[in-house]
Scaffold this motif. Structure first.
Motif, PDB file in Angstrom:
ATOM      1  N   ASP A   9       0.977  -1.056   0.061  1.00 41.91           N
ATOM      2  CA  ASP A   9       0.034  -0.048   0.137  1.00 41.91           C
ATOM      3  C   ASP A   9       0.976   1.364  -0.123  1.00 41.91           C
ATOM      4  OD1 ASP A   9       1.002   0.365   2.460  1.00 41.91           O
ATOM      5  OD2 ASP A   9      -1.055  -0.030   3.450  1.00 41.91           O
ATOM      6  N   HIS A  10       0.292   2.309   0.112  1.00 43.34           N
ATOM      7  CA  HIS A  10       1.084   3.517   0.028  1.00 43.34           C
ATOM      8  C   HIS A  10       2.347   3.808   1.254  1.00 43.34           C
ATOM      9  CE1 HIS A  10      -2.388   4.390   2.650  1.00 43.34           C
ATOM     10  NE2 HIS A  10      -1.635   5.091   3.369  1.00 43.34           N
ATOM     11  N   ALA A  11       2.019   3.004   2.330  1.00 38.69           N
ATOM     12  CA  ALA A  11       3.179   2.871   3.277  1.00 38.69           C
ATOM     13  C   ALA A  11       4.475   2.168   3.208  1.00 38.69           C
ATOM     14  CB  ALA A  11       2.626   2.695   4.906  1.00 38.69           C
ATOM     15  N   GLY A  12       4.236   1.368   2.043  1.00 43.40           N
ATOM     16  CA  GLY A  12       5.233   0.256   1.676  1.00 43.40           C
ATOM     17  C   GLY A  12       6.382   0.424   0.806  1.00 43.40           C
ATOM     18  N   PRO A  13       6.491   1.813  -0.071  1.00 40.92           N
ATOM     19  CA  PRO A  13       7.528   1.716  -0.811  1.00 40.92           C
ATOM     20  C   PRO A  13       8.963   1.515  -0.244  1.00 40.92           C
ATOM     21  CG  PRO A  13       5.886   3.149  -1.680  1.00 40.92           C
ATOM     22  CD  PRO A  13       5.347   2.607  -0.177  1.00 40.92           C
ATOM     23  N   LYS A  14       9.157   2.208   0.811  1.00 43.34           N
ATOM     24  CA  LYS A  14      10.535   2.258   1.585  1.00 43.34           C
ATOM     25  C   LYS A  14      10.923   0.799   2.006  1.00 43.34           C
ATOM     26  CE  LYS A  14      10.490   6.933   3.322  1.00 43.34           C
ATOM     27  NZ  LYS A  14      10.270   8.008   4.424  1.00 43.34           N
ATOM     28  N   LEU A  15       9.954   0.275   2.415  1.00 42.41           N
ATOM     29  CA  LEU A  15       9.961  -1.376   3.144  1.00 42.41           C
ATOM     30  C   LEU A  15      10.232  -2.126   1.800  1.00 42.41           C
ATOM     31  CD1 LEU A  15      10.207  -3.679   5.231  1.00 42.41           C
ATOM     32  CD2 LEU A  15       7.820  -3.842   4.932  1.00 42.41           C
ATOM     33  N   LYS A  16       9.615  -1.799   0.573  1.00 43.37           N
ATOM     34  CA  LYS A  16       9.861  -2.834  -0.479  1.00 43.37           C
ATOM     35  C   LYS A  16      11.341  -2.410  -1.014  1.00 43.37           C
ATOM     36  CE  LYS A  16       6.589  -1.343  -3.317  1.00 43.37           C
ATOM     37  NZ  LYS A  16       5.934  -1.236  -4.479  1.00 43.37           N
ATOM     38  N   ALA A  17      11.670  -1.172  -1.100  1.00 44.99           N
ATOM     39  CA  ALA A  17      13.315  -0.845  -1.441  1.00 44.99           C
ATOM     40  C   ALA A  17      14.190  -1.590  -0.538  1.00 44.99           C
ATOM     41  CB  ALA A  17      13.562   0.617  -1.550  1.00 44.99           C
ATOM     42  N   PHE A  18      13.866  -1.723   0.887  1.00 43.28           N
ATOM     43  CA  PHE A  18      14.928  -2.255   1.677  1.00 43.28           C
ATOM     44  C   PHE A  18      14.943  -3.942   1.401  1.00 43.28           C
ATOM     45  CE2 PHE A  18      15.229  -4.836   5.631  1.00 43.28           C
ATOM     46  CZ  PHE A  18      16.467  -4.525   6.157  1.00 43.28           C
ATOM     47  N   LEU A  19      13.789  -4.334   1.120  1.00 39.97           N
ATOM     48  CA  LEU A  19      13.627  -5.798   0.828  1.00 39.97           C
ATOM     49  C   LEU A  19      14.765  -6.169  -0.400  1.00 39.97           C
ATOM     50  CD1 LEU A  19      10.198  -6.769   2.006  1.00 39.97           C
ATOM     51  CD2 LEU A  19      11.977  -7.352   3.264  1.00 39.97           C
ATOM     52  N   GLN A  20      14.240  -5.363  -1.578  1.00 35.97           N
ATOM     53  CA  GLN A  20      14.771  -5.573  -2.670  1.00 35.97           C
ATOM     54  C   GLN A  20      16.495  -5.451  -2.516  1.00 35.97           C
ATOM     55  OE1 GLN A  20      12.789  -3.022  -5.306  1.00 35.97           O
ATOM     56  NE2 GLN A  20      11.373  -4.634  -5.799  1.00 35.97           N
ATOM     57  N   LYS A  21      16.924  -4.488  -2.039  1.00 32.83           N
ATOM     58  CA  LYS A  21      18.313  -4.114  -1.442  1.00 32.83           C
ATOM     59  C   LYS A  21      18.939  -5.430  -0.691  1.00 32.83           C
ATOM     60  CE  LYS A  21      21.729  -0.821   0.088  1.00 32.83           C
ATOM     61  NZ  LYS A  21      21.802   0.648   0.926  1.00 32.83           N
ATOM     62  N   ALA A  22      18.180  -5.726   0.488  1.00 34.96           N
ATOM     63  CA  ALA A  22      18.721  -6.744   1.242  1.00 34.96           C
ATOM     64  C   ALA A  22      18.993  -8.033   0.666  1.00 34.96           C
ATOM     65  CB  ALA A  22      17.932  -6.877   2.373  1.00 34.96           C
ATOM     66  N   LEU A  23      18.005  -8.615  -0.259  1.00 40.71           N
ATOM     67  CA  LEU A  23      18.006  -9.656  -0.925  1.00 40.71           C
ATOM     68  C   LEU A  23      18.554  -9.840  -2.301  1.00 40.71           C
ATOM     69  CD1 LEU A  23      14.626 -11.016   0.421  1.00 40.71           C
ATOM     70  CD2 LEU A  23      16.681 -11.553   1.387  1.00 40.71           C
ATOM     71  N   SER A  24      18.726  -8.774  -2.974  1.00 38.29           N
ATOM     72  CA  SER A  24      19.126  -8.629  -4.383  1.00 38.29           C
ATOM     73  C   SER A  24      20.696  -9.090  -4.505  1.00 38.29           C
ATOM     74  CB  SER A  24      18.925  -7.337  -4.919  1.00 38.29           C
ATOM     75  OG  SER A  24      17.791  -7.171  -5.267  1.00 38.29           O
ATOM     76  N   GLY A  25      20.745 -10.010  -5.234  1.00 37.88           N
ATOM     77  CA  GLY A  25      22.392 -10.566  -5.337  1.00 37.88           C
ATOM     78  C   GLY A  25      22.710 -11.621  -4.453  1.00 37.88           C
ATOM     79  N   SER A  26      21.699 -11.786  -3.703  1.00 33.51           N
ATOM     80  CA  SER A  26      21.778 -13.148  -2.596  1.00 33.51           C
ATOM     81  C   SER A  26      21.498 -14.317  -3.427  1.00 33.51           C
ATOM     82  CB  SER A  26      21.164 -13.029  -1.476  1.00 33.51           C
ATOM     83  OG  SER A  26      20.336 -12.329  -1.081  1.00 33.51           O
ATOM     84  N   ASP A  27      22.063 -15.579  -3.249  1.00 31.65           N
ATOM     85  CA  ASP A  27      21.501 -16.704  -3.873  1.00 31.65           C
ATOM     86  C   ASP A  27      20.640 -17.386  -2.887  1.00 31.65           C
ATOM     87  OD1 ASP A  27      23.512 -16.339  -5.967  1.00 31.65           O
ATOM     88  OD2 ASP A  27      25.048 -17.332  -4.937  1.00 31.65           O
ATOM     89  N   LEU A  28      19.522 -17.528  -3.468  1.00 33.98           N
ATOM     90  CA  LEU A  28      18.430 -18.177  -2.880  1.00 33.98           C
ATOM     91  C   LEU A  28      18.258 -19.559  -3.226  1.00 33.98           C
ATOM     92  CD1 LEU A  28      15.661 -15.283  -2.506  1.00 33.98           C
ATOM     93  CD2 LEU A  28      17.399 -16.035  -0.761  1.00 33.98           C
ATOM     94  N   PRO A  29      17.788 -20.487  -2.555  1.00 39.38           N
ATOM     95  CA  PRO A  29      17.791 -21.722  -2.962  1.00 39.38           C
ATOM     96  C   PRO A  29      16.866 -21.779  -4.046  1.00 39.38           C
ATOM     97  CG  PRO A  29      17.543 -21.813  -0.592  1.00 39.38           C
ATOM     98  CD  PRO A  29      17.478 -20.303  -1.098  1.00 39.38           C
ATOM     99  N   SER A  30      17.095 -22.726  -5.175  1.00 42.50           N
ATOM    100  CA  SER A  30      16.061 -22.786  -6.372  1.00 42.50           C
ATOM    101  C   SER A  30      14.867 -23.378  -5.985  1.00 42.50           C
ATOM    102  CB  SER A  30      16.902 -23.701  -7.376  1.00 42.50           C
ATOM    103  OG  SER A  30      15.831 -23.990  -8.490  1.00 42.50           O
ATOM    104  N   THR A  31      13.848 -23.031  -6.406  1.00 41.05           N
ATOM    105  CA  THR A  31      12.514 -23.794  -6.144  1.00 41.05           C
ATOM    106  C   THR A  31      12.281 -24.763  -7.401  1.00 41.05           C
ATOM    107  OG1 THR A  31      11.193 -22.143  -7.310  1.00 41.05           O
ATOM    108  CG2 THR A  31      11.549 -21.998  -4.981  1.00 41.05           C
ATOM    109  N   SER A  32      13.150 -24.971  -8.282  1.00 46.10           N
ATOM    110  CA  SER A  32      12.849 -26.126  -9.371  1.00 46.10           C
ATOM    111  C   SER A  32      13.252 -27.313  -8.924  1.00 46.10           C
ATOM    112  CB  SER A  32      13.781 -25.589 -10.729  1.00 46.10           C
ATOM    113  OG  SER A  32      13.605 -26.608 -11.500  1.00 46.10           O
ATOM    114  N   ALA A  33      12.298 -28.110  -9.071  1.00 43.68           N
ATOM    115  CA  ALA A  33      12.596 -29.640  -8.821  1.00 43.68           C
ATOM    116  C   ALA A  33      13.801 -30.309  -9.505  1.00 43.68           C
ATOM    117  CB  ALA A  33      11.278 -30.589  -8.903  1.00 43.68           C
ATOM    118  N   SER A  34      13.904 -29.867 -10.606  1.00 35.90           N
ATOM    119  CA  SER A  34      15.088 -30.471 -11.318  1.00 35.90           C
ATOM    120  C   SER A  34      16.693 -29.869 -10.908  1.00 35.90           C
ATOM    121  CB  SER A  34      14.770 -30.219 -12.790  1.00 35.90           C
ATOM    122  OG  SER A  34      15.045 -28.986 -13.208  1.00 35.90           O
TER     123      SER A  34
END
Length: 70
Positions: A9-34
């Motif tokens: 909502d309108h209160a979330g842009p700063k939190l979205k930016a924080f999450l994107q910055k904190a998690l971008s470039g990190s390797d997360l486990p793949s969700t692909s079964a293969s």
């Protein structure tokens, strides 16, 4: 890449930016079964809003729901 759809909502842009910055470039486990042993980069799809102007959150929640159905 692992696609993450994000919205708020309108209160979330700063939190979205924080999450994107904190998690971008990190390797997360793949969700692909293969490729369980590989890591996936995160691809962010920000569905809004991008400002703190008052908005109706259900409109943005619906956009996320529709995006993940595809």
């Amino acid at each position: 890449p692992l696609t993450v759809y994000i919205a708020s909502d309108h209160a979330g842009p700063k939190l979205k930016a924080f999450l994107q910055k904190a998690l971008s470039g990190s390797d997360l486990p793949s969700t692909s079964a293969s490729n369980n042993s590989e890591n996936a980069k995160v691809e962010w799809v920000d569905l809004g809003p991008s400002s703190e102007t008052s908005v109706d959150y259900p409109d943005f929640a619906e956009a996320v729901g529709r995006a993940i159905q595809k």
